[in-house]
Design an enzyme around this catalytic site. Sequence first.
Site, PDB file in Angstrom:
ATOM      1  N   GLN A 167       4.047  37.511  49.444  1.00  0.00           N
ATOM      2  CA  GLN A 167       4.910  37.160  48.243  1.00  0.00           C
ATOM      3  C   GLN A 167       5.004  35.819  48.300  1.00  0.00           C
ATOM      4  OE1 GLN A 167       9.418  37.522  47.841  1.00  0.00           O
ATOM      5  NE2 GLN A 167       8.916  39.226  46.665  1.00  0.00           N
ATOM      6  N   ALA A 179      13.354  38.438  54.186  1.00  0.00           N
ATOM      7  CA  ALA A 179      13.350  37.213  54.983  1.00  0.00           C
ATOM      8  C   ALA A 179      13.925  37.627  56.412  1.00  0.00           C
ATOM      9  CB  ALA A 179      14.124  36.091  54.294  1.00  0.00           C
ATOM     10  N   PRO A 212       9.615  42.930  50.804  1.00  0.00           N
ATOM     11  CA  PRO A 212       9.783  41.965  51.340  1.00  0.00           C
ATOM     12  C   PRO A 212      10.922  41.361  51.739  1.00  0.00           C
ATOM     13  CG  PRO A 212       9.154  40.901  49.309  1.00  0.00           C
ATOM     14  CD  PRO A 212       9.156  42.695  49.106  1.00  0.00           C
ATOM     15  N   LYS A 251       7.759  40.586  41.160  1.00  0.00           N
ATOM     16  CA  LYS A 251       9.006  41.447  41.341  1.00  0.00           C
ATOM     17  C   LYS A 251      10.189  41.006  40.603  1.00  0.00           C
ATOM     18  CE  LYS A 251      11.728  43.561  45.338  1.00  0.00           C
ATOM     19  NZ  LYS A 251      12.749  43.139  45.271  1.00  0.00           N
ATOM     20  N   ARG A 282      16.286  47.266  52.937  1.00  0.00           N
ATOM     21  CA  ARG A 282      16.998  47.087  54.071  1.00  0.00           C
ATOM     22  C   ARG A 282      17.247  48.260  55.070  1.00  0.00           C
ATOM     23  NH1 ARG A 282      18.512  42.033  55.627  1.00  0.00           N
ATOM     24  NH2 ARG A 282      18.249  40.380  53.880  1.00  0.00           N
ATOM     25  N   ASN A 314      13.124  49.823  42.643  1.00  0.00           N
ATOM     26  CA  ASN A 314      13.624  49.289  44.097  1.00  0.00           C
ATOM     27  C   ASN A 314      15.038  49.321  43.728  1.00  0.00           C
ATOM     28  OD1 ASN A 314      14.067  46.020  45.258  1.00  0.00           O
ATOM     29  ND2 ASN A 314      14.057  47.796  46.545  1.00  0.00           N
ATOM     30  N   GLY A 315      15.816  49.535  44.989  1.00  0.00           N
ATOM     31  CA  GLY A 315      17.299  49.490  45.019  1.00  0.00           C
ATOM     32  C   GLY A 315      17.914  50.808  45.316  1.00  0.00           C
ATOM     33  N   CYS A 344      14.595  36.903  42.885  1.00  0.00           N
ATOM     34  CA  CYS A 344      15.720  36.572  44.099  1.00  0.00           C
ATOM     35  C   CYS A 344      16.807  35.893  43.376  1.00  0.00           C
ATOM     36  CB  CYS A 344      15.146  35.501  44.964  1.00  0.00           C
ATOM     37  SG  CYS A 344      16.255  34.741  46.161  1.00  0.00           S
TER      38      CYS A 344
END
Length: 313
Positions: free
Chosen positions: A75, A23, A21, A143, A229, A204-205, A105
Amino acid sequence: MEIKQLRAGGILLPSNVFMAPLAGYTCYPFRIMAYALGAGLCFTEMSSANALKYQDRATRRLLFTTEKEPIKAVQLLGGNPAVMEQMAASELLNEFAILDINMGCPVPNVFKSGEGSALMLDMKRAANIIRGCKKSGKIITVKCRTGIQKDHMFAAEFARMCEDAGADLITIHGRSRSMMYDGECCYEEIAQAKAAVSIPVIANGGIFSAKDADTMMERTGADGVMVARYALENPFIFSELTGRTIEKNTLQLLLEQLELTSVHYDETFTLTYIRKLASYAMKKKKGTKKYKEGLFQCGSLEELRGLLIQIFS
């Protein structure tokens, strides 16, 4: 990496390559594109439970979907167990089969409000949120990060708590909250979390190529990966990873996104979204400075369409 179907609760996902997800980006049109390219699961942009409780119009727009979206996953961000439970079961989220709870976050104002990664410091409250959301009957995913400080990681302990509270799947960003989005991923922490639970673990990452995905899977033993991204810069990463044959180019994808967005959103939103997406798509193209300036000067969809053709043909 090995591409396989993955079960999350009662749903069999078509692949183990997820879209994070993001923004401002993972609106309905982007999710439709990612699914078509091979993504196994895509989430809405992060939506605030408190904002939804008070019927915030902008937040409700984040939830837009149609029957054409193959798997609907939202989410939700929040730190109050009662509000999270209430919104998880609300009519606003009726169309979503999967609810992902944001416990990762790192942004300061989110952290200070006791939401996002701050929940990793309060496992009792985090567990209550998972249990409360589980009452909605939805598949619940979480997450999170590897920890708060780089010298104090506790992903395995947190993963066990999530599973015990009823989570069906967890995604771990391989960095602590203090690392934000920089530095090498903490592969060992994800590996320890994977070994500690029986539910699927998604890593993730730092995934910017098929090689990065291979490294992540080899070093963590995770069940799948989540791309963030880099998918804005190269949406074809999903077809590259999954082996899906796609006979389209970047221009075709952008024009399809422009068309789909204009059907479901107003012109202002469409212009803003496509400008940002096109800026990412031309990131590695030479001599794009003048084109980027032109993108943000476009005053209509027709102008924007013409410029996209000029840039990407």
